[in-house]
Structure formats: structure tokens, C-alpha cells
Design an enzyme around this catalytic site. Sequence first.
Site, PDB file in Angstrom:
ATOM      1  N   HIS A  48      36.852  32.487  36.747  1.00 55.27           N
ATOM      2  CA  HIS A  48      36.312  32.797  38.574  1.00 55.27           C
ATOM      3  C   HIS A  48      34.954  32.225  37.909  1.00 55.27           C
ATOM      4  CE1 HIS A  48      38.567  36.605  39.322  1.00 55.27           C
ATOM      5  NE2 HIS A  48      39.233  35.713  39.993  1.00 55.27           N
ATOM      6  N   HIS A  71      43.184  41.167  36.267  1.00 50.92           N
ATOM      7  CA  HIS A  71      42.634  40.419  36.971  1.00 50.92           C
ATOM      8  C   HIS A  71      43.319  38.979  37.476  1.00 50.92           C
ATOM      9  CE1 HIS A  71      38.772  40.033  38.178  1.00 50.92           C
ATOM     10  NE2 HIS A  71      38.821  39.211  37.945  1.00 50.92           N
ATOM     11  N   HIS A 118      30.509  42.890  33.621  1.00 49.29           N
ATOM     12  CA  HIS A 118      29.655  43.467  34.300  1.00 49.29           C
ATOM     13  C   HIS A 118      29.115  44.434  34.280  1.00 49.29           C
ATOM     14  CE1 HIS A 118      30.343  40.172  37.863  1.00 49.29           C
ATOM     15  NE2 HIS A 118      32.096  39.923  37.204  1.00 49.29           N
ATOM     16  N   ASP A 148      36.921  40.055  32.973  1.00 47.19           N
ATOM     17  CA  ASP A 148      36.842  41.217  34.342  1.00 47.19           C
ATOM     18  C   ASP A 148      37.852  42.108  34.333  1.00 47.19           C
ATOM     19  OD1 ASP A 148      33.997  40.329  34.893  1.00 47.19           O
ATOM     20  OD2 ASP A 148      35.576  39.311  36.289  1.00 47.19           O
ATOM     21  N   HIS A 154      37.735  33.581  32.092  1.00 45.74           N
ATOM     22  CA  HIS A 154      39.642  33.402  32.701  1.00 45.74           C
ATOM     23  C   HIS A 154      38.318  32.121  33.851  1.00 45.74           C
ATOM     24  CE1 HIS A 154      36.429  36.387  34.111  1.00 45.74           C
ATOM     25  NE2 HIS A 154      36.624  36.486  35.183  1.00 45.74           N
ATOM     26  N   ASP A 195      31.467  32.975  38.581  1.00 43.26           N
ATOM     27  CA  ASP A 195      30.922  33.580  37.993  1.00 43.26           C
ATOM     28  C   ASP A 195      30.727  33.922  36.505  1.00 43.26           C
ATOM     29  OD1 ASP A 195      33.022  35.437  38.809  1.00 43.26           O
ATOM     30  OD2 ASP A 195      31.505  37.408  38.331  1.00 43.26           O
ATOM     31  N   HIS A 196      32.056  33.176  35.499  1.00 48.00           N
ATOM     32  CA  HIS A 196      32.629  33.243  34.816  1.00 48.00           C
ATOM     33  C   HIS A 196      32.248  31.941  34.352  1.00 48.00           C
ATOM     34  CE1 HIS A 196      33.488  37.376  33.701  1.00 48.00           C
ATOM     35  NE2 HIS A 196      33.246  37.262  35.702  1.00 48.00           N
TER      36      HIS A 196
END
Length: 262
Positions: free
Chosen positions: A58, A115, A170, A132, A56, A60-61
Amino acid sequence: MSHLRTIPVPALADNYIWLLADQSGKTLVVDPGEAAPVLAALQHEHLEPAAILLTHHHPDHIGGVAGILARYPSLPVVAPDDVRIDTATRTVRDGDRLTFEAPPASFEVLEIPGHTRSHIAFFGAGVVFAGDTLFSVGCGRMFEGTPAQMLASLDRLAALPDDTLLCCGHEYTLANCTFALTVDPDNAALGRRAVAVREMRARGEPTLPVPLRVERSINPFLRVDAPALRDAAARALGSDEASDRVARFAWLRHAKDGFRAA
Ligand SMILES: [Zn+2]
């Protein structure tokens, strides 16, 4: 497929970037939120990246994709069809199959919105890269989806074979166990997992990957139909509303959103 290794690379505050490597060192890189820890791990383990997979959009990915491409410019980048991911070289959708010669692995793409609206998972080689959406003993927040969508996505992941190893985005397992025990306090398997997870974290070890067989017995978000969770929801919502499984899931997700460990 035991000849493939899954390696969680810690990144940012509590992310895992996943590597899937064969014996020759050919490696898939999943959800690189940062480049530096990936490049360091590849060098340290003598691995050669074959492709980047993204679940996805985001940051942080995907934040490390550009930095990895700077070092390996010809790497394919496989991602869901979403304009917010501008580094993709191939977009995939539900039911697509993704096959690599090296590492020798084949994945089915599952669309699992909730998400985010375009979130996907990669299932194959004995693992599921779930981003996530599903965490150990928890699930992701619903930023772009409804409880019904998120529950349907979790149902799809939970229906994968028992021995599938959950690789998620995570390290939230310890905090998730603390919450889960408030809604499922008599679950002995959950209690044992909480103790084990506390010890693993004290030693600095990742609590992942974990087989789905284990997750289904301890993750409250996969247990909305279990008597213990039905009872907990009925106490909170009344038995009428709690008879609806989406309502039970929505209650559980909302309770987790507001939960702070004492
Ligand atoms: Zn996310």
C-alpha cells in the site's frame, strides 16, 4: 534486546513509520509511507539507515522508499514478493530469516495474508512489525483476503511471545477502544487501556508499541474465543452460527466496518 530502540515516526494522516536503531545509530526503516519525516528523524537522532523493510504494497507504507533511496542509493529494500512493489532489492517469504550485523537484529518472516494477499510481518529483536494486519485493539480491513485467512494471520501474530512489542502501521487505538468497548464492555483491562490511550493522545503521544501480552487481553479480534465475545456474537448471529470462530471473527470485522462512534 534492550540496546535497540524502536522509534515511531508519525507520517501522513495517522501512519507510523518505524525505526529500529542500535547505539551506534545504525537503523532499520520499516514501511516508509513518506520520505521527509524519515529523513528528518534520521538527521535529528543522528541515525544512519541500514535497510528498508516493507510489510505490504500500500502507498502509505512504501510511498517514501524512492525519496529515501535518492538520499541513500545503496540501501537494501526487503519486501514480500509482489509486482506492486517495484523498489525491492530482496524478496522474502514465510520462514525466511533476515539477519543484520548493524543494528544487530535477526527477524523471521511471517506471511500473514488478509489485509493484502502478500502481506508479511517481521518478527525479531523483541518486536513484531505487523503492518496493517494487527493494530492495537483492532485489526486491518480485509481488502484481499477472507475472514478465515485474516483470522489465521492474527492467530499467528497472537502466538508470538508475551513480551513481543507490537509495532503496527497506524495510530487507530483510541477509535479501536471505542468500538471494542461496545462488544466487550465488561473487560476491565480494556476500560483501563481506553482511559490511558485517551490521555496519551491528548498529550500527543503514540499509544505504541504495546506488548502482545496486553493486546491478547483487550483486542476483540484476538478474543473471538473468549466468553464475552462468544456471547456478543451469539446475540447477533444466533448460537448456531456463532459456534464457528471464523463466523464470529467475520461478524466482528463487519461490525467494526460499519461502526461510527456516537
Ligand atoms: Zn495497508
